[in-house]
Design an enzyme around this catalytic site. Structure first.
Site, mmCIF file in Angstrom:
data_model
loop_
_atom_site.group_PDB
_atom_site.id
_atom_site.type_symbol
_atom_site.label_atom_id
_atom_site.label_comp_id
_atom_site.label_asym_id
_atom_site.label_seq_id
_atom_site.Cartn_x
_atom_site.Cartn_y
_atom_site.Cartn_z
ATOM 1 N N ASP A 39 0.817 -1.215 0.000
ATOM 2 C CA ASP A 39 0.000 0.000 0.000
ATOM 3 C C ASP A 39 0.853 1.269 0.000
ATOM 4 O OD1 ASP A 39 -2.576 -0.773 -0.308
ATOM 5 O OD2 ASP A 39 -3.256 -0.187 1.688
ATOM 6 N N ASP A 48 -11.172 -6.890 10.838
ATOM 7 C CA ASP A 48 -11.102 -8.332 11.041
ATOM 8 C C ASP A 48 -12.258 -8.833 11.896
ATOM 9 O OD1 ASP A 48 -10.176 -6.939 13.199
ATOM 10 O OD2 ASP A 48 -8.257 -7.961 13.354
#
Length: 581
Positions: free
Chosen positions: A135, A455
């Site tokens: 990223d 998550d």
């Protein structure tokens, strides 16, 4: 002798000493209730401190009730990879994801060691593909991976030839590691050669970090020229390709940097994981996916075999949407003053969740069933083969829609592709930042957006559809990572966790609502409720701690006169905290 097909791949067993733990837990809860009853009966004759203590202790008793419900029936899973190898069934392909975001905070050498440990696992190389999401769009990260792939051609055969246990080179060649003295001259020579090669790799990467030199083949990095970290097109590069006629034992290795534009939200790690899911779907489309953080190397070379035992060994796929391995750290501070190891939560609390509907998704060290990530309930009976419906749900890419259809409705006999370089163009298109517009990505498909703890939110969404998950704790540990180095970093991480969990608590995905409107089991909802309320516990704990100082200052008291109630009032909140890590 039992036939190979009759040998079990795994065994689900209850934890030892469960009756003793249940008795102790119920006893503590009864004592808490008796303390609350005593306070309530005397509340009218006491002042503010008594009321505040009653409120705090009521909260602690509620937390203990949630804890009691969660760990009432903890289970463990024992896997038998040796039985898997005896079966004639073909091993399924696995796509492996490694995510990194900043070459400064996450040095390329750390990422390289994680990648090398994954490339060297004991699993057929032609069945594996490793995707690295960058990223930060750093040419340094790409250069490090290119150089690591050259070293891997020596490292992977060395590990498999001598059955090396630790396959992250920095750990294997650590300062504590000494040259072999067992008299095996061939091994000793190869060991020294391998260490020299690894040190050479480290020097090349360190030189690139300090001098910004990327080697003689700089044309490979032209795409990174004058690039901005938050404003660049998608980049997909095949670093190594395991072709059919290639004698190398390395899996595919692919570098991915998704497109970023200032006016488009990128959704942090959840967005990166969704891009990896699409890119891998177009290129290799394995039915199972492993994701790890860049600092979590594989410390058990047979971990994929262990996970496959659970993923393919279940009678009903509903029983195993994902396999979660615990986070274990190799460099935590002595006595773990900041609680980074999280040993108790994983062994006791999450082990209790494994006996209900399964552990939560922890963001790393997790094997996913691609079908579950695509947002379909288990054993779905509705037809979405229509191309228009697939495009509305998964995006306008013919190649990706075909891969989705293959996963959802295919026979599972599709061969793992060897020629992936020819489809990087299609992979780049599904990595564009506008691809998810007007689709279900981040809502019903892929990792869920809306919280920095993507998550927990994603695992909750999967469980609400009726899926179950499995906790895998092999020996040696599956993955080992780098713990936060000190207090400020730990506090920043915990602040992020606390903020994200509160976002889940007050969102439409709240376990309170899901318990009555979805397929989430009630006790599983209580377990998730305890997780998402983690940050809110600090308020009653702080107030309770301050009561002692306040009472000393004002010459008052908040503890019951009876020694048992007084002792319980002072220490029961500490028992709750210690029990939860």
């Amino acid at each position: 002798m039992a036939k190979p097909l009759s040998l079990p791949l795994y065994e689900r067993v209850s934890c030892k000493g469960i009756m003793i733990r249940r008795t102790l837990d119920v006893t503590v809860f009864c004592l808490l209730l008796s303390l609350l009853a005593y306070r309530l009966r005397s509340l009218s004759n006491q002042g503010f401190t008594w009321l505040l203590a009653f409120l705090c202790e009521s909260w602690f008793a509620f937390l203990w009730l949630l804890n009691l419900s969660t760990r009432w029936n903890p289970v463990e899973y024992k896997t038998y990879p040796e039985n898997l190898l005896l079966r004639s069934l073909e091993l399924p392909p696995i796509d492996m994801f490694v995510t990194t975001a900043d070459p400064v905070l996450e040095p390329p050498l750390v990422t390289v060691n994680t990648v090398l440990s994954l490339l060297a696992v004991d699993y057929p190389a032609e069945k594996l593909a490793c995707y690295v999401s960058d990223d930060g769009c750093s040419p340094l990260t790409f250069y490090s991976l290119v150089e690591a792939s050259k070293f891997a051609k020596l490292w992977v055969p060395f590990c498999k030839k001598y059955s090396i246990q630790i396959r992250a080179p920095f750990q294997y060649f650590s300062a504590k590691s000494l040259p072999p003295v067992d008299g095996l001259s061939g091994f000793e020579l190869e060991w020294k050669k391998m260490k020299d090669e690894y040190e050479h790799l480290c020097r090349k990467i360190e030189d690139a970090v300090h001098k910004l030199t990327l080697g003689p083949h700089s044309t490979e990095y032209a795409v990174f020229k004058n690039i901005e970290r938050d404003n660049h097109p998608s980049i997909v590069k095949v670093i190594f390709e395991n072709k059919e006629d290639h004698s190398s034992c390395l899996p595919h290795l692919v570098y991915v940097s998704r497109e970023k534009r200032p006016n488009h939200p990128h959704h942090f790690k959840a967005g990166a994981m969704n891009v990896l899911t699409r890119v891998s779907g177009v290129m290799t489309n394995a039915p199972f996916m492993l994701n790890v953080d860049c600092d979590m190397f594989a410390s058990n070379p047979k971990i994929i075999l262990h996970a496959v035992c659970l993923l393919v060994g279940v009678d009903d796929e509903q029983e195993c949407a994902f396999v979660q391995c615990p986070q274990i750290f190799y460099d935590a501070l002595k006595d773990d003053p900041f609680g980074n190891r999280m040993t108790v939560p994983f062994t006791i609390f999450v082990g209790g969740m494994a006996g209900i509907q399964g552990p939560p998704y922890a963001g790393t060290g997790c094997f996913h069933r691609r079908k579950a990530i695509y947002g379909l309930p288990p054993n779905h009976d509705f037809d979405i083969k229509d191309c228009k419906i697939l495009e509305e749900r998964f995006g306008k890419s013919t190649e990706f829609s075909e891969s989705v259809a293959e996963i959802l409705f295919g026979s599972g006999e599709k061969h793992f592709p060897c020629d992936i370089s020819s489809i990087t163009g299609s992979a780049c298109r599904v990595a564009n930042c506008s691809y998810e517009n007007n689709t279900c990505w981040g809502i019903e498909v892929g990792l869920t957006y809306g919280s920095v703890t993507e998550d927990v939110l994603t695992g909750l969404r999967i469980h609400t559809m009726g899926w179950k998950s499995v906790l895998l704790m092999p020996s040696p540990p599956a993955f080992m990572g780098c713990a936060p180095p000190g207090g400020p970093v730990s506090m920043t991480q915990m602040k992020r966790w606390g903020t994200g969990l509160l976002e889940v608590l007050f969102s439409k995905h709240s376990p309170i609502l899901s318990a009555f409107s979805t397929k989430l089991h009630f006790r599983q909802a209580l377990a998730y409720l305890q997780i998402v309320m983690w940050a809110s516990r600090s308020i009653p704990q702080f107030c309770y701690n301050m009561l002692s100082a306040y009472c000393i200052t004002t010459d008052s008291q908040f503890l019951p006169k009876h020694w048992l109630y007084g002792y319980l009032g002072c220490n029961h909140w500490l028992v709750v905290e210690m029990d939860q890590g």
